[in-house]
Design a protein around this motif. Structure first.
Motif, mmCIF file in Angstrom:
data_model
loop_
_atom_site.group_PDB
_atom_site.id
_atom_site.type_symbol
_atom_site.label_atom_id
_atom_site.label_comp_id
_atom_site.label_asym_id
_atom_site.label_seq_id
_atom_site.Cartn_x
_atom_site.Cartn_y
_atom_site.Cartn_z
ATOM 1 N N GLY A 78 61.179 -77.304 63.765
ATOM 2 C CA GLY A 78 61.364 -78.222 62.650
ATOM 3 C C GLY A 78 62.324 -79.355 62.905
ATOM 4 N N HIS B 128 51.696 -76.357 59.621
ATOM 5 C CA HIS B 128 51.491 -76.341 61.060
ATOM 6 C C HIS B 128 52.227 -77.501 61.730
ATOM 7 C CE1 HIS B 128 47.858 -74.078 59.670
ATOM 8 N NE2 HIS B 128 48.256 -73.301 60.636
ATOM 9 N N LYS B 129 52.402 -77.385 63.045
ATOM 10 C CA LYS B 129 52.973 -78.446 63.863
ATOM 11 C C LYS B 129 51.856 -79.008 64.745
ATOM 12 C CE LYS B 129 56.862 -76.981 62.169
ATOM 13 N NZ LYS B 129 57.513 -77.686 61.040
ATOM 14 N N GLN C 112 57.504 -85.192 60.311
ATOM 15 C CA GLN C 112 58.280 -84.547 61.366
ATOM 16 C C GLN C 112 57.502 -83.428 62.047
ATOM 17 O OE1 GLN C 112 62.460 -84.644 60.650
ATOM 18 N NE2 GLN C 112 62.781 -82.620 61.547
ATOM 19 N N ASN C 113 56.331 -83.100 61.512
ATOM 20 C CA ASN C 113 55.521 -82.049 62.127
ATOM 21 C C ASN C 113 54.457 -82.608 63.071
ATOM 22 O OD1 ASN C 113 53.975 -83.190 60.045
ATOM 23 N ND2 ASN C 113 52.841 -81.307 59.686
#
Length: 447
Positions: free
Chosen positions: A232, A289-290, A323-324
């Motif tokens: 994160g 999710h990223k 930010q992901n």
């Protein structure tokens, strides 16, 4: 042809009403299995002729077989991955913060879906047998006991099967959406942006880090940056630059197998579709999710404006970048934008007044990536180390001297020393030795 007794007809009509009453989860019944189920209920309720009922049941069975899921397992899996206003909001905030009417609608739908779940394949088969009638009930699709299930879905699946009232699982279900996501991102880990939509890739490249040798420092930096993303924190966009065949793309693809179970998703965007990047990124905002946006073999011609879309993503505009999401790109060209000597300022009247600014804009484009990892061509020792490692994984048993001699010959006659050449050589050698073994065995048997 017989007829269903009034009590069974009432049950069929009740199921039809339950399906029609869905407020949020209607999409569960719009694909092939759902439609086959609804059509079978219609055929039973209307007491159609025997051929129509048998055909409707046959289509229902075929769709279960195609998905390798029985009706009940399929229904729960669809609930766990559903994409609707409730799941969209539940994945972003706690259940207590959602509108009460939205939560009430979700509970109502779960109650309706529970009724559909309780209508098992065995029940439908018995109804068909009674209606036709048949001496033997139609075959019921049964799930294979060794079928591989998604680990994150198993706990809730077992709870659904035991609960008396599915509305009681609403909190656990909302937590599942927050942790594992919804819709397409819950079904697959790899995607391709094509024709302005995301398409799931259900058989991604199986490359793993255990297959990759060399460039350890570059790998470590890439892994560390990806760990930042998963934790994160603000991760950097990365440019992997260097010689062809050095394994730049393979490193990125291997990340999916390393971190897919931790919520990492990989989205491949072709250079020709870079103008759609802002659209892609907005679809990812708010997801648990990223995401790595993977752009392979990135380079731009002199008059190519598509890099402006990528520039916006890398540097940001008035809309903040989620930010992901990060961009990982590969290129054989350090500065990405092709530069000619003619681009350099010449003292002619037609020249741009600030021509050097234009040149510097081209040359500095790669600097907009937070990290640049350089991949130089491997020397002979590293190349042979790659070959030895891949040959060991493939189970090739040759004397080291012979293996390395043939590997060097392959590099000379084909694409030079690189990780790609090592892989191609080992693949070729594996097939050659296997075919030779089969041919020898056949000759020995014939003699």
């Amino acid at each position: 042809m017989s007829s269903l007794n009034p009590q069974l007809i009432a049950q069929v009509r009740f199921l039809q009403r339950q399906a029609a009453s869905l407020l949020l989860y209607q999409s569960l019944l719009t694909d092939a299995i759902g439609q086959a189920f609804i059509n079978l209920l219609v055929a039973l309720e209307q007491e159609s002729n025997a051929l129509d009922c048998l055909q409707a049941y046959g289509i229902f069975f075929q769709e279960q077989a195609a998905n390798q899921q029985c009706w009940q397992d399929y229904l729960i899996a669809q609930i766990l991955r559903a994409d609707n206003p409730f799941t969209q909001q539940a994945q972003q905030t706690d259940l207590k913060n959602l509108p009460s009417s939205l939560v009430a609608a979700a509970k109502s739908d779960l109650h309706c879906l529970q009724s559909l779940y309780q209508c098992s394949g065995e029940q439908l088969s018995q109804w068909i047998q009674q209606l036709i009638p048949l001496s033997v009930a139609p075959v019921v699709w049964q799930p294979e006991p060794d079928r591989v299930e998604k680990i994150e879905e198993l706990p809730l699946k077992s709870q659904f099967a035991k609960l008396e009232n599915w509305g009681d699982i609403i909190e656990e279900l909302a937590a599942h959406y927050r942790q594992f996501g919804i819709g397409l991102f819950a079904k697959s880990q790899a995607f391709r942006w094509q024709n302005r939509e995301l398409l799931g890739i259900f058989h991604p490249d199986p490359v793993h880090f255990s297959q990759l040798i060399g460039y350890e420092s570059q790998r470590q930096i890439l892994l560390q940056n990806t760990e930042f993303l998963l934790a994160g924190y603000a991760a950097q966009n990365v440019l992997l630059y260097g010689s062809r065949g050095s394994g730049k793309s393979s490193l990125i693809k291997a990340l999916l197998h390393q971190y897919g179970d931790r919520g990492l998703r990989l989205i491949e965007v072709a250079k020709s579709d870079l103008q759609d990047l802002p659209i892609v990124i907005e679809q990812l905002r708010g997801s648990p999710h990223k995401f790595i946006i993977f752009v392979d073999d990135l380079s731009f011609e002199e008059d190519d404006d598509t890099f402006k879309a990528l520039k916006v993503v890398l540097e940001g505009n008035i809309t903040a970048r989620p930010q992901n999401v990060v961009v990982y790109a590969t290129s054989n060209r350090r500065h990405l934008v092709r530069e000619y000597f003619a681009d350099r300022p010449q003292p002619r009247e037609v020249d741009e007044v600030q021509a050097w600014d234009t040149v510097q804009e081209k040359l500095s484009f790669s600097d907009r990536f937070g990290l640049t990892l350089t991949f130089e061509p491997p020397d002979q020792q590293t190349y042979l180390k790659m070959v030895d490692h891949l040959a060991a994984l493939a189970g090739i048993r040759l004397e080291t001297q012979e293996l390395e001699f043939r590997a060097l010959q392959w590099a000379t006659r084909h694409n030079g020393r690189s990780g790609r050449s090592a892989r191609q050589f080992v693949d070729f050698l594996t097939a050659e030795l296997a075919l030779f073994s089969v041919t020898s065995h056949r000759r020995d048997h014939e003699s």
